[in-house]
Design a protein around this motif. Sequence first.
Motif, short mmCIF file in Angstrom:
data_model
loop_
_atom_site.label_atom_id
_atom_site.label_comp_id
_atom_site.label_asym_id
_atom_site.label_seq_id
_atom_site.Cartn_x
_atom_site.Cartn_y
_atom_site.Cartn_z
N GLY A 294 0.74 -1.11 0.01
CA GLY A 294 -0.15 -0.04 0.12
C GLY A 294 0.83 1.23 -0.13
N TYR A 295 0.01 2.43 -0.04
CA TYR A 295 0.79 3.76 -0.13
C TYR A 295 -0.35 4.82 0.06
N LYS A 296 -1.52 4.47 0.48
CA LYS A 296 -2.43 5.51 0.97
C LYS A 296 -3.62 4.83 1.96
N ALA A 297 -3.97 5.40 3.05
CA ALA A 297 -4.92 4.75 3.93
C ALA A 297 -6.35 4.38 3.20
N ASN A 298 -6.52 5.06 2.32
CA ASN A 298 -7.83 4.84 1.62
C ASN A 298 -7.92 4.04 0.29
N VAL A 299 -6.47 3.50 0.00
CA VAL A 299 -6.46 2.77 -1.52
C VAL A 299 -6.05 1.12 -1.02
N ILE A 300 -6.96 0.42 -1.53
CA ILE A 300 -6.37 -1.05 -1.28
C ILE A 300 -5.46 -1.47 -2.54
N PRO A 301 -4.34 -1.78 -2.16
CA PRO A 301 -3.10 -2.16 -3.43
C PRO A 301 -3.56 -3.36 -4.08
N SER A 302 -2.98 -3.47 -5.20
CA SER A 302 -2.99 -4.53 -6.17
C SER A 302 -2.10 -5.49 -5.87
N VAL A 303 -1.13 -5.10 -5.16
CA VAL A 303 0.22 -6.17 -4.64
C VAL A 303 0.71 -5.95 -3.18
N ALA A 304 0.71 -7.07 -2.40
CA ALA A 304 1.31 -6.96 -1.09
C ALA A 304 2.41 -8.00 -1.05
N GLU A 305 3.38 -7.77 -0.19
CA GLU A 305 4.72 -8.77 0.06
C GLU A 305 4.98 -8.68 1.44
N ALA A 306 5.60 -9.74 1.58
CA ALA A 306 6.32 -10.19 3.01
C ALA A 306 7.90 -11.07 2.67
N THR A 307 8.47 -10.58 3.48
CA THR A 307 9.89 -11.19 3.48
C THR A 307 9.94 -12.33 4.59
N VAL A 308 10.64 -13.33 4.38
CA VAL A 308 10.63 -14.36 5.07
C VAL A 308 12.11 -15.01 5.52
N ASP A 309 12.54 -14.95 6.75
CA ASP A 309 13.83 -15.66 6.75
C ASP A 309 13.90 -17.00 7.04
N CYS A 310 14.29 -17.74 5.97
CA CYS A 310 14.37 -19.20 6.27
C CYS A 310 15.71 -19.80 6.56
N ARG A 311 15.66 -20.96 7.44
CA ARG A 311 16.84 -21.38 7.63
C ARG A 311 16.84 -23.05 7.45
#
Length: 433
Positions: A294-311
């Motif tokens: 996201g980039y604004k409180a009243n806009v639903i974004p088309s993309v969302a991401e997460a970063t994961v630390d895998c061992r």
Amino acid sequence: MIEDEVVRLTSELIRIDSTNTGEPETTVGERAAAEYVARELGDVGYEVEIVESGGRDRLNVVARLAGADRSRGALLVHGHLDVVPADPAEWSVHPFSGAVQDGYVWGRGAVDMKDMVAMTLAVARRFKREGVVPPRDLIFAFVADEEAGGAYGAQWLVDNRPDLFEGATEAIGEVGGFSATLGPDLRAYFIEIAEKGIAWMRLRVRGRAGHGSMIHEDNAVTKVAEAVARLGRHRFPIVLTDSVREVLAGVSQLTGLVFEEDDLEGSVAKLGPLARVVGATLRDTANPTMLKAGYKANVIPSVAEATVDCRILPGRQEAFERELDEILGPDVEREWITHLPPVETTFDGELVDAMRAAILAEDPGATTLPYVLSGGTDAKAFHTLGIRCFGFAPLRLPPDLDFTALFHGVDERVPIDAIQFGVRVLDRFLRNC
């Protein structure tokens, strides 16, 4: 005296803010730290090579001390100069003060790993001043960028300047050689023989953009949050690798503890603070660490991401990825950001004997045991050159110090007598390696 010099060097190194944020634009201080190390080596007569590794101010320092038998494989002694960020507001002393007080040297990098850099420098300087000729060539390497995977440090050197490590067959670096008190008058020093693989992963979910005030059935933020929650709650299966079996067998022989495979985690919990280290090597892990959407409180974004630390444990990569697919489902895209393989060797040979002898000469009632590191070190790069890698940064620690919690923690510090013990052990070891 070398014991005084190692305290000075540790404190002065900590005072150089060499914070590695993982972003080249905001990473600072590696040049200053490298130039400091180069001066300390050059002042006693070393021919020092300073290597810039393609990034702004990303410097690495390498020096070689000729040994008595140059036909033997050289020993690489490596340490990294960068540290993770620290917020001064959270600390009881400033993280870049290098304060020497209350029996400790305080600051970011005190245990990860400017203490070992200082011990290495102190021994290297003493050998040069006193004309000590070690049994084999010693290669001293002080590198950048370990805290972000080594792309500007060890990995860059391995890919672009392998000539600097010509003839090296074995190496020591972080994290090992530290003591743990396992019972009354029962102290063991744990030498690292293996590391889990590191795989930093980006998850990406796509949805339909829209206005935040509307009913919305295809919200990318909701979908990535659900995927992250599933992954964060998941527990991968216990897998006993050969290295972990060797660790448990050694602890069992020393303490009499029985590690029942039907309740392995319960048995390991009896090890106290050491349980955190051993427990993390019983299974793969995938810990979500960052979210971006996201980039604004009243806009639903088309993309969302997460970063994961895998061992990931040795031999588990394919099974681990299959399990990820089952947990995340088809709508979650996966991308590896960093992928570094596991490292594994055995707890035997003349070098292990020399480590053991050096420790026991300073602490006769102790013993040495192998262990597996859940994190990763620059050994991941150096072992690709065929170098057998160990974690050996010796420290004799107080029984009540939760040592592993200090790594990347608030109020990171190292006992003064621990690094003075360590520099004596390292001196003895490098004279007989």
